[in-house]
Design a protein around this motif. Sequence first.
Motif, PDB file in Angstrom:
ATOM      1  N   TRP A   1       0.865  -1.168   0.000  1.00 31.78           N
ATOM      2  CA  TRP A   1       0.000   0.000   0.000  1.00 31.78           C
ATOM      3  C   TRP A   1       0.901   1.216   0.000  1.00 31.78           C
ATOM      4  CZ3 TRP A   1      -0.547   4.337   2.933  1.00 31.78           C
ATOM      5  CH2 TRP A   1      -1.716   5.073   2.749  1.00 31.78           C
ATOM      6  N   THR A   2       0.569   2.208  -0.819  1.00 34.14           N
ATOM      7  CA  THR A   2       1.356   3.432  -0.826  1.00 34.14           C
ATOM      8  C   THR A   2       0.430   4.640  -0.885  1.00 34.14           C
ATOM      9  OG1 THR A   2       3.219   4.595  -1.845  1.00 34.14           O
ATOM     10  CG2 THR A   2       1.652   3.558  -3.343  1.00 34.14           C
ATOM     11  N   HIS A   3       0.913   5.727  -0.385  1.00 32.60           N
ATOM     12  CA  HIS A   3       0.197   6.999  -0.430  1.00 32.60           C
ATOM     13  C   HIS A   3       0.756   7.794  -1.605  1.00 32.60           C
ATOM     14  CE1 HIS A   3      -1.257  10.935   0.754  1.00 32.60           C
ATOM     15  NE2 HIS A   3      -2.091  10.315   1.576  1.00 32.60           N
ATOM     16  N   SER A   4      -0.096   8.458  -2.342  1.00 34.81           N
ATOM     17  CA  SER A   4       0.342   9.176  -3.539  1.00 34.81           C
ATOM     18  C   SER A   4       1.361  10.270  -3.247  1.00 34.81           C
ATOM     19  CB  SER A   4      -0.865   9.776  -4.269  1.00 34.81           C
ATOM     20  OG  SER A   4      -1.551  10.681  -3.425  1.00 34.81           O
ATOM     21  N   GLU A   5       1.397  10.764  -2.040  1.00 30.25           N
ATOM     22  CA  GLU A   5       2.327  11.847  -1.722  1.00 30.25           C
ATOM     23  C   GLU A   5       3.746  11.365  -1.436  1.00 30.25           C
ATOM     24  OE1 GLU A   5       0.624  14.253   1.356  1.00 30.25           O
ATOM     25  OE2 GLU A   5      -1.068  14.830   0.103  1.00 30.25           O
ATOM     26  N   THR A   6       3.968  10.051  -1.367  1.00 30.21           N
ATOM     27  CA  THR A   6       5.323   9.569  -1.104  1.00 30.21           C
ATOM     28  C   THR A   6       6.220   9.722  -2.320  1.00 30.21           C
ATOM     29  OG1 THR A   6       4.933   7.291  -1.807  1.00 30.21           O
ATOM     30  CG2 THR A   6       4.445   7.833   0.504  1.00 30.21           C
ATOM     31  N   GLY A   7       5.636   9.804  -3.502  1.00 29.52           N
ATOM     32  CA  GLY A   7       6.431   9.909  -4.716  1.00 29.52           C
ATOM     33  C   GLY A   7       6.999   8.580  -5.169  1.00 29.52           C
TER      34      GLY A   7
ATOM     35  N   LEU B   1       5.247   5.893  -6.368  1.00 27.03           N
ATOM     36  CA  LEU B   1       4.424   5.132  -7.299  1.00 27.03           C
ATOM     37  C   LEU B   1       5.219   4.721  -8.542  1.00 27.03           C
ATOM     38  CD1 LEU B   1       1.716   3.899  -8.035  1.00 27.03           C
ATOM     39  CD2 LEU B   1       1.042   6.114  -8.990  1.00 27.03           C
ATOM     40  N   ASP B   2       5.987   5.631  -9.110  1.00 29.21           N
ATOM     41  CA  ASP B   2       6.786   5.291 -10.291  1.00 29.21           C
ATOM     42  C   ASP B   2       7.773   4.167 -10.006  1.00 29.21           C
ATOM     43  OD1 ASP B   2       5.528   7.041 -12.002  1.00 29.21           O
ATOM     44  OD2 ASP B   2       7.035   8.616 -11.783  1.00 29.21           O
TER      45      ASP B   2
ATOM     46  N   VAL C   1      -1.333  -1.336 -10.382  1.00 27.35           N
ATOM     47  CA  VAL C   1      -2.304  -0.802  -9.424  1.00 27.35           C
ATOM     48  C   VAL C   1      -3.485  -1.758  -9.357  1.00 27.35           C
ATOM     49  CG1 VAL C   1      -3.850   1.116  -8.878  1.00 27.35           C
ATOM     50  CG2 VAL C   1      -1.586   1.574  -9.860  1.00 27.35           C
TER      51      VAL C   1
ATOM     52  N   SER D   1      -7.388   1.705  -6.045  1.00 25.55           N
ATOM     53  CA  SER D   1      -7.034   3.102  -5.889  1.00 25.55           C
ATOM     54  C   SER D   1      -8.105   3.752  -5.022  1.00 25.55           C
ATOM     55  CB  SER D   1      -6.977   3.769  -7.263  1.00 25.55           C
ATOM     56  OG  SER D   1      -6.622   5.125  -7.135  1.00 25.55           O
TER      57      SER D   1
ATOM     58  N   THR E   1      -9.630   7.755  -3.521  1.00 28.89           N
ATOM     59  CA  THR E   1      -9.648   9.189  -3.732  1.00 28.89           C
ATOM     60  C   THR E   1      -9.958   9.864  -2.396  1.00 28.89           C
ATOM     61  OG1 THR E   1     -10.453   8.862  -5.978  1.00 28.89           O
ATOM     62  CG2 THR E   1     -10.752  11.051  -5.030  1.00 28.89           C
TER      63      THR E   1
END
Length: 109
Positions: free
Chosen positions: A79-85, A87-88, A97, A100, A102
């Motif tokens: 699990w990751t948070h989009s703000e960690t950077g 995802l790439d 994915v 997801s 929102t």
Amino acid sequence: MGRPLRAPPTFAADRSPLAFADGRLVGAALALDLPETAEGYVEAVAVHRDYRHRGIARHLLRHTFHACRTAGLRACTLWTHSETGALDLYLKAGMTVRHSSTVLQKTLQ
């Protein structure tokens, strides 16, 4: 990498690689054993800021994926948070994915 961690009872040490440079711990991938599923789970991936962008996290993930496969698991999730950077990084490591979410906000006046 600065805060201490306490291993949960499901900690899978054999699937949790560490990275060292100059005798110093610079990265870790912490995996959990989820016996109720046929999947591995990555609880955390961390690399010291001075050692980022050198492929260490990708190597740690590769090791974890291999260890999960060797253990007979069919997949590995995290699990990751989009703000960690990150995802790439996960996408480049071959992950896709699955779900997801929102986050919504309304400014109140």
